[in-house]
Design a protein around this motif. Structure first.
Motif, mmCIF file in Angstrom:
data_model
loop_
_atom_site.group_PDB
_atom_site.id
_atom_site.type_symbol
_atom_site.label_atom_id
_atom_site.label_comp_id
_atom_site.label_asym_id
_atom_site.label_seq_id
_atom_site.Cartn_x
_atom_site.Cartn_y
_atom_site.Cartn_z
ATOM 1 N N ILE A 65 15.783 -2.713 14.817
ATOM 2 C CA ILE A 65 14.620 -3.279 15.488
ATOM 3 C C ILE A 65 13.399 -2.462 15.091
ATOM 4 C CG2 ILE A 65 13.645 -4.005 17.700
ATOM 5 C CD1 ILE A 65 16.467 -3.976 18.842
ATOM 6 N N VAL A 66 12.886 -2.721 13.901
ATOM 7 C CA VAL A 66 11.734 -2.013 13.347
ATOM 8 C C VAL A 66 11.192 -2.835 12.187
ATOM 9 C CG1 VAL A 66 13.173 -0.655 11.771
ATOM 10 C CG2 VAL A 66 10.929 0.217 12.439
ATOM 11 N N ASP A 67 9.899 -2.726 11.921
ATOM 12 C CA ASP A 67 9.301 -3.422 10.782
ATOM 13 C C ASP A 67 8.347 -2.498 10.057
ATOM 14 O OD1 ASP A 67 10.108 -6.186 10.318
ATOM 15 O OD2 ASP A 67 9.476 -6.529 12.383
ATOM 16 N N LEU A 68 8.206 -2.714 8.748
ATOM 17 C CA LEU A 68 7.286 -1.956 7.900
ATOM 18 C C LEU A 68 6.430 -2.917 7.094
ATOM 19 C CD1 LEU A 68 9.600 0.821 6.339
ATOM 20 C CD2 LEU A 68 7.911 1.141 8.156
ATOM 21 N N TRP A 69 5.121 -2.591 6.968
ATOM 22 C CA TRP A 69 4.229 -3.357 6.111
ATOM 23 C C TRP A 69 3.321 -2.399 5.351
ATOM 24 C CZ3 TRP A 69 4.382 -4.514 11.461
ATOM 25 C CH2 TRP A 69 5.066 -5.681 11.803
ATOM 26 N N ILE A 70 3.077 -2.699 4.084
ATOM 27 C CA ILE A 70 2.067 -1.985 3.311
ATOM 28 C C ILE A 70 0.838 -2.876 3.227
ATOM 29 C CG2 ILE A 70 1.442 -1.026 1.059
ATOM 30 C CD1 ILE A 70 4.400 -0.418 0.598
ATOM 31 N N LYS A 71 -0.299 -2.347 3.666
ATOM 32 C CA LYS A 71 -1.563 -3.077 3.591
ATOM 33 C C LYS A 71 -2.614 -2.132 3.024
ATOM 34 C CE LYS A 71 -0.525 -6.319 7.319
ATOM 35 N NZ LYS A 71 -0.504 -7.506 6.456
ATOM 36 N N GLY A 72 -2.995 -2.401 1.774
ATOM 37 C CA GLY A 72 -3.940 -1.515 1.102
ATOM 38 C C GLY A 72 -3.348 -0.141 0.910
ATOM 39 N N ASP A 73 -4.041 0.891 1.392
ATOM 40 C CA ASP A 73 -3.546 2.261 1.255
ATOM 41 C C ASP A 73 -2.901 2.772 2.528
ATOM 42 O OD1 ASP A 73 -5.766 2.422 2.835
ATOM 43 O OD2 ASP A 73 -6.755 4.019 1.705
ATOM 44 N N LYS A 74 -2.438 1.833 3.374
ATOM 45 C CA LYS A 74 -1.838 2.224 4.637
ATOM 46 C C LYS A 74 -0.448 1.611 4.808
ATOM 47 C CE LYS A 74 -6.220 2.811 7.046
ATOM 48 N NZ LYS A 74 -6.986 2.634 5.783
ATOM 49 N N LEU A 75 0.389 2.355 5.530
ATOM 50 C CA LEU A 75 1.721 1.886 5.902
ATOM 51 C C LEU A 75 1.738 1.671 7.404
ATOM 52 C CD1 LEU A 75 4.781 1.463 5.060
ATOM 53 C CD2 LEU A 75 5.111 3.810 5.850
ATOM 54 N N PHE A 76 2.121 0.467 7.842
ATOM 55 C CA PHE A 76 2.195 0.138 9.257
ATOM 56 C C PHE A 76 3.658 0.039 9.668
ATOM 57 C CE2 PHE A 76 -1.907 -1.210 7.829
ATOM 58 C CZ PHE A 76 -2.758 -1.005 8.897
ATOM 59 N N MET A 77 4.024 0.788 10.686
ATOM 60 C CA MET A 77 5.390 0.759 11.212
ATOM 61 C C MET A 77 5.349 0.242 12.639
ATOM 62 S SD MET A 77 8.304 3.721 11.563
ATOM 63 C CE MET A 77 7.429 4.679 12.784
ATOM 64 N N TYR A 78 6.096 -0.835 12.903
ATOM 65 C CA TYR A 78 6.145 -1.440 14.232
ATOM 66 C C TYR A 78 7.415 -0.991 14.913
ATOM 67 C CZ TYR A 78 5.500 -5.071 17.806
ATOM 68 O OH TYR A 78 5.295 -5.736 18.987
ATOM 69 N N LEU A 79 7.294 -0.036 15.823
ATOM 70 C CA LEU A 79 8.417 0.509 16.578
ATOM 71 C C LEU A 79 7.873 0.968 17.927
ATOM 72 C CD1 LEU A 79 11.385 1.523 16.777
ATOM 73 C CD2 LEU A 79 10.601 3.676 15.773
ATOM 74 N N ASP A 80 8.131 0.184 18.975
ATOM 75 C CA ASP A 80 7.563 0.467 20.298
ATOM 76 C C ASP A 80 6.059 0.662 20.192
ATOM 77 O OD1 ASP A 80 10.169 0.376 21.057
ATOM 78 O OD2 ASP A 80 10.397 2.528 21.368
ATOM 79 N N GLY A 81 5.396 -0.286 19.575
ATOM 80 C CA GLY A 81 3.978 -0.181 19.288
ATOM 81 C C GLY A 81 3.774 -0.044 17.791
ATOM 82 N N LEU A 82 2.608 0.438 17.398
ATOM 83 C CA LEU A 82 2.262 0.525 15.984
ATOM 84 C C LEU A 82 1.939 1.963 15.617
ATOM 85 C CD1 LEU A 82 2.019 -1.654 13.741
ATOM 86 C CD2 LEU A 82 -0.455 -1.606 14.116
ATOM 87 N N GLN A 83 2.539 2.452 14.525
ATOM 88 C CA GLN A 83 2.242 3.759 13.963
ATOM 89 C C GLN A 83 1.747 3.547 12.540
ATOM 90 O OE1 GLN A 83 5.361 6.797 14.817
ATOM 91 N NE2 GLN A 83 6.344 5.200 16.047
ATOM 92 N N VAL A 84 0.626 4.175 12.187
ATOM 93 C CA VAL A 84 -0.039 3.915 10.914
ATOM 94 C C VAL A 84 -0.121 5.211 10.110
ATOM 95 C CG1 VAL A 84 -2.086 2.962 9.802
ATOM 96 C CG2 VAL A 84 -1.392 2.129 12.068
ATOM 97 N N TYR A 85 0.291 5.132 8.825
ATOM 98 C CA TYR A 85 0.354 6.295 7.954
ATOM 99 C C TYR A 85 -0.442 6.059 6.674
ATOM 100 C CZ TYR A 85 4.308 7.614 10.928
ATOM 101 O OH TYR A 85 5.109 7.939 11.998
ATOM 102 N N ASP A 86 -0.938 7.161 6.114
ATOM 103 C CA ASP A 86 -1.610 7.129 4.818
ATOM 104 C C ASP A 86 -0.534 6.984 3.738
ATOM 105 O OD1 ASP A 86 -2.807 7.935 2.306
ATOM 106 O OD2 ASP A 86 -4.453 8.816 3.460
#
Length: 613
Positions: A271-292
């Motif tokens: 139960i987790v999702d990952l997306w790459i958008k531009g120069d950022k990585l978005f992780m959806y796990l109990d909310g959103l965590q955003v990484y460079d």
């Protein structure tokens, strides 16, 4: 598409996968006004009937085009061509050169021109074996005894073992045509066709919960989880998010993440999702965590505690265990913002937040929405954000049932004689929970409530947004149209007048909306809500598929699995097929599979297979 779809049947998944999608024959006379009776007028044409050379008690499945149809049991496989002729068949012990035989777990990877059959032989008193067979030829591609403890030794007592159709310790990477294999101290990437090791790294431990591939840079970003059944193997486990050079396995960066990745009860998907958008990585796990993406540094986050963990069910007790999923809408991304359905930390209410995509700055938060068990969908249209309060949720559960210990069930239970025995059987279905259902329109600039519909009785369907002007929705008894800007109700149609029972879902069909109901279909014109047609006496309708240019309905009551093809222009059925067999795609239920273009249906029952047009 099933371009490289992976299918695996482990022992805990050997039972049926019925859903609450229940509907009987489409009969037909119109009740009330309407133009068509929705009669059962046609039948699917049989292209061929054939048989596998083996018992096909484990897997029965086709690829996306229906070119390869495979049937397997514990010790053998048989593959049919698109015209129903045997391409190859054989015993694993004779095909493999390392005598891989009793395959407790096996999964199929379909690729253009064939694919792979991956076999696991977990030997309790010897060295575990793996082997990979070429789908097109039936020849062994490679085998190995290097990889140990990839599956639990006693799977009869374990409900774990598969993730997206694979094992928790093996992930097929489609973009690289390779397998990632998790071991005690490292992860190994091997070529799918040859078994040749591409690289190995000891900087990543655990199973691969989710990954995203960056084709431009040939890099993989993946995160781990502690395999449930094999957790003891991974000493010193920590939550890892890593970016790896796909060519040589060099770790470009390594970051930790917050939260615990859970596995769905039946599907065992992370139960987790990952997306790459531009120069950022978005992780959806109990909310959103955003990484460079360049260095792995966390940039911002919007987190909450997930309140669904104990929503319905605990330990196996009372003959049933259930869990509820799909309660919160996925993040809604635009070019410069992201919208999230959040959970209140204290009062457990739900609300919507809008964040700046670049900085994570909170742009606004909506009013607290009380009485909402689920908020499964949000939509952005014009200058409004439409929020669906209430709706259907997915239930996954195991039920303790009495099954026969002959044939496939005998194999699954490890028995040697006839009779019956208790077995945990998995179910997946959609259900409605009592709550305060309604439609809310939020102002996109401020998050304030522009308007809110009346509270719907008992349930609410998903929303259909038409031309950014109108929203259509149904509750149990009525079908509504609203002006999005003003919130004015354009019409209110009593769905009960169509004689089809309570609405369960809505289908966007050109200038009409088809309301899928418990006893049939009712179609309404978008312009004024007038009824185009209605069917009659389709008991228990609540699920549909749109595949290619075709629409299908499903009935899985009483251990049956019936698929109907329906002409949505007039509600008439093109045909139906029923299967009581094992195998098939879990997406369509036991014994049934459908090609990606929606033109061909395959029905399986033991050794028998049938292709329908």
């Amino acid at each position: 598409m099933k371009k490289s779809l992976v299918l695996m049947l482990t022992i805990c998944m050997m039972g049926t996968l019925p859903a609450s999608a229940q509907f009987g024959k489409l009969l037909g006379k119109v009740t009330g006004s309407g133009k068509s009776a929705g009669k059962k007028t046609g039948s699917f044409a049989t292209v061929w009937e054939s048989e596998f050379d083996n018992k096909a008690t484990r897997i029965a499945y086709c690829d996306s085009n229906g070119d390869y149809i495979i049937g397997t049991d514990d010790n053998s496989a048989s593959v049919l061509s698109s015209d129903g002729k045997t391409m190859w068949s054989g015993d694993y012990k004779k095909i493999t050169t390392n005598n891989t035989n009793n395959s407790e777990s096996q999964f199929v990877v379909y690729k253009k021109g064939g694919g792979y059959l991956f076999l696991f032989d977990a030997r309790k008193l010897g060295t575990d074996r793996v082997a990979v067979i070429d789908m097109a030829t039936g020849k062994e591609l490679w085998n190995s005894e290097l990889y140990q403890n990839l599956i639990p030794k006693d799977k009869n007592k374990d409900q774990s073992g598969s993730d997206d159709g694979e094992l928790e310790t093996v992930k097929y990477i489609d973009e690289l045509d390779a397998f990632l294999i998790s071991q005690r101290a490292s992860v190994v990437l091997v070529k799918a066709k040859t078994g040749e090791k591409i690289w190995e790294t000891n900087r990543f431990k655990g199973g691969v919960g989710k990954y995203v591939y960056d084709a431009k840079k040939n890099e993989i970003v993946m995160l781990n989880f502690k395999p449930t059944a094999l957790g003891a193997l991974f000493a010193g486990f920590k939550n890892q998010l890593v970016k790896i050079n796909a060519s040589n396995g060099d770790v470009i960066w390594d970051a930790t993440f917050l939260g615990t990745i859970e596995k769905e009860l039946v599907t065992r998907r992370a139960i987790v999702d990952l997306w790459i958008k531009g120069d950022k990585l978005f992780m959806y796990l109990d909310g959103l965590q955003v990484y460079d993406m360049n260095n792995g540094q966390k940039l911002w986050e919007a987190r909450y505690e997930n309140d669904m963990q104990g929503a319905n069910g605990g330990l196996f007790s009372g003959g049933k265990r259930s869990k509820i999923y799909r309660t919160l809408a996925d993040p809604l991304f635009t070019d410069n913002a992201v919208y999230l359905v959040m959970l209140g930390t204290r009062d457990r209410t739900k609300y919507v937040e809008k964040h700046d995509l670049e900085s994570g700055k909170l742009l606004w938060a909506s009013e607290k929405i009380t009485g909402a068990f689920c908020m499964p969908n949000i939509y952005r249209t014009g200058d409004k954000v439409m929020v669906q309060v209430g709706g259907k949720v997915q239930v996954q559960e195991f039920r303790l049932e009495t099954v026969a210990t002959t044939g496939g069930a005998l194999m699954a239970l490890g028995g040697y004689g006839g009779g019956t025995e208790k077995q945990w059987v998995p179910y997946i279905y959609w259900d409605y929970k009592a709550q305060k259902n309604s439609v809310i329109a939020l102002d996109d600039k401020t998050g304030t409530t522009s308007w809110r519909s009346e509270k719907f009785d008992k349930r609410i369907t998903d929303l259909i947004i038409d031309d950014n002007k109108t929203v259509f929705v149904g509750d149990g008894d009525e079908f509504y149209g609203y002006d999005i800007v003003s919130g004015n109700q354009l019409f209110d149609v009593k769905n009960n007048d169509a004689g089809v029972g309570k609405a369960t879902d809505v289908i966007d069909f050109g200038d009409k909306v088809v309301v899928l109901s418990e006893k049939g279909l009712a179609s309404y014109h978008k312009k004024d809500g007038s009824r185009a047609y209605a069917t009659d006496k389709i008991k228990g309708v609540d699920y549909f598929y749109h595949i290619g240019n075709n629409y299908f309905l499903r009935d899985q009551r009483n251990s049956k699995n019936i698929i109907y093809g329906v002409d949505m222009t007039n509600g008439e059925t093109k045909g139906s097929v029923q299967s009581k067999g094992k195998g098939g795609s879990p997406q369509y239920g036991n014994g049934i599979d459908i090609t990606d273009d929606g033109e061909y249906i395959f029905a399986f029952k033991g050794k028998k297979s049938k292709k329908l047009r």
